[in-house]
Design a protein around this motif. Structure first.
Motif, mmCIF file in Angstrom:
data_model
loop_
_atom_site.group_PDB
_atom_site.id
_atom_site.type_symbol
_atom_site.label_atom_id
_atom_site.label_comp_id
_atom_site.label_asym_id
_atom_site.label_seq_id
_atom_site.Cartn_x
_atom_site.Cartn_y
_atom_site.Cartn_z
ATOM 1 N N LEU A 1 3.624 5.681 6.012
ATOM 2 C CA LEU A 1 3.925 4.266 6.001
ATOM 3 C C LEU A 1 5.247 3.694 5.320
ATOM 4 N N LEU A 2 5.561 3.991 4.994
ATOM 5 C CA LEU A 2 7.003 4.206 4.773
ATOM 6 C C LEU A 2 8.087 3.932 5.382
ATOM 7 N N ALA A 3 7.948 4.771 6.716
ATOM 8 C CA ALA A 3 9.098 4.709 7.823
ATOM 9 C C ALA A 3 8.312 3.942 8.278
ATOM 10 N N PHE B 1 0.752 -1.106 0.006
ATOM 11 C CA PHE B 1 0.240 -0.276 0.314
ATOM 12 C C PHE B 1 0.667 1.170 -0.193
ATOM 13 N N ILE B 2 2.079 0.918 0.012
ATOM 14 C CA ILE B 2 3.019 2.626 0.366
ATOM 15 C C ILE B 2 2.783 3.183 -1.046
ATOM 16 N N CYS C 1 8.797 -1.579 21.346
ATOM 17 C CA CYS C 1 8.008 -0.840 21.654
ATOM 18 C C CYS C 1 8.053 0.463 21.504
ATOM 19 N N ALA C 2 8.846 1.257 21.637
ATOM 20 C CA ALA C 2 9.052 3.015 21.096
ATOM 21 C C ALA C 2 8.324 3.133 20.281
ATOM 22 N N GLU C 3 8.719 2.469 19.363
ATOM 23 C CA GLU C 3 8.490 2.281 17.949
ATOM 24 C C GLU C 3 7.125 2.402 17.667
ATOM 25 N N GLU C 4 6.399 0.750 18.243
ATOM 26 C CA GLU C 4 5.594 0.337 17.625
ATOM 27 C C GLU C 4 4.233 1.291 18.419
#
Ligand code: BYC
Length: 320
Positions: free
Chosen positions: A80-82, A67-68, A167-170
């Motif tokens: 979304l890419l990140a 979907f990017i 977790c920080a990124e999630e």
């Protein structure tokens, strides 16, 4: 180091003492580190879980990756890419964590590509609309965060530390999903319908992500005993349901479960029956997208062969 001269009785006694000391360390909240003594079963369970987790991150890039190029705005595309790139990074941290236990990258990848290894059931479902990016971000990443927040406190140091970063990124991933869901659920009737259709398709598979019911979970006993899991599959699933139901209902979305009700006594939202036959079918390799996901991973691996060869040649030439 057990040679022929070792007295087997003394040997068993020494093993028992090591096991007791190991379990005492876990009880006291100490982290077990790579060079420390650990039971073979502890090592085996961790390699199993961490490698499956790594594969899930890598295969998990595929449903959203498609979907990017179809994101509705440049801003959504960049986010979304990140996010998808973050998942590749998570796979890297986790493969490294498994390597500290003696598993090699080649063995783990071989197990994935030959279909011997498991990865999360959820990534064998198709993404059909932009709303699915919202559902994956809020529901799937939300479920993953609950599980991973628990694992961030697990007894094995490298896994726990990898989880803290992940977790920080999630949390950012969950917020971007929530933002998509809120935008669609409060938008035009067509957008709301698209979001509802997505919820209808992702609700049950997300609940299955937490694993089989406790009564049918062969690994939970030993994982709980050694502080790898500190909550059971059903406990985490219930926490997720209790968090999500009121939030989704507040947006006017319908949970696709006619039996869903609130139990005043326990304070829990009670769900209907999960289709465990479907879950096991997906886990055993016969879900809607299992074949497609593995074929895509195999092609990516073959396409990347020249990069691995170039990196190995560079390392050999320059001794790095
Ligand atoms: N899917 O004894 P049980 C992400 C298997 S990715 C497939 O309860 P356990 C993201 C299980 O392996 C985050 N298989 O197992 C990425 C076992 O088979 P084996 C993914 C499953 O280990 C990209 C058998 O069923 N998170 O966030 O005690 C984009 C019996 O089960 C599943 C993790 O991987 C399943 N859902 O508990 C967006 C977390 N469930 O191995 C988001 C790490 C069970 O004995 N893993 N099985 O042959 C865990 O926490 C645990 O392994 C589980 C299962 C809770 C999943």
């Amino acid at each position: 180091m057990y040679g022929a001269t070792v007295d087997p009785v003394e040997d068993t006694q020494a093993q028992d003492e090591k096991l007791q000391a190991f379990e005492m360390r876990i009880k006291q909240g100490e982290k077990i580190e790579p060079g420390d003594w650990m039971p073979d079963e502890y090592r085996r369970q961790l390699i199993r879980m961490i490698s499956q987790h790594a594969h899930s991150e890598v295969v998990g890039m595929l449903p959203e990756g498609g979907f990017i190029t179809r994101a509705p705005t440049l801003r959504r595309k960049l986010i979304l890419l990140a996010k998808v790139q973050d998942e590749a990074g998570h796979g890297q941290y986790l493969y490294h964590a498994a390597e500290t236990l003696g598993a090699t990258r080649e063995e783990m990848l071989d197990a994935l590509l030959t279909g011997k290894a498991k990865y999360s059931s959820i990534f064998n479902y198709p993404t059909l609309s932009w709303a699915d990016m919202g559902a994956i971000g809020w529901l799937v990443d939300g479920a993953a965060i609950l599980n991973q927040t628990m694992l961030a406190k697990c007894s094995y140091g490298p896994y726990a530390r990898a989880m803290l970063r992940i977790c920080a990124e999630e949390n950012f991933h969950k917020r971007q999903g929530q933002d998509i869901v809120i935008t669609l659920a409060t938008g035009a009737p067509e957008q709301k319908a698209m979001m509802q259709d997505s919820l209808n398709r992702w609700w049950w598979p997300t609940l299955m992500m937490f694993g089989p019911p406790d009564s049918d979970s062969p690994n939970s006993g030993v994982l709980m005993r050694w502080g790898i899991k500190t909550k059971t599959n059903d406990e985490l699933r219930q926490m997720f349901i209790n968090q999500l139901v009121p939030d989704l209902q507040a947006l006017g979305l319908q949970i696709p479960d006619p039996d869903l009700h609130y139990d005043e006594t326990t304070g829990n939202w009670v769900i209907g029956k999960i289709n465990w036959d479907e879950f096991w079918q997906v886990v055993k390799g016969d879900g809607p997208c299992n074949a497609e996901r593995l074929a895509t991973r195999r092609k990516a691996h073959e396409d990347g062969q020249w990069v691995r060869e170039a990196a190995a040649a560079y390392a050999e030439k320059y001794g790095v």
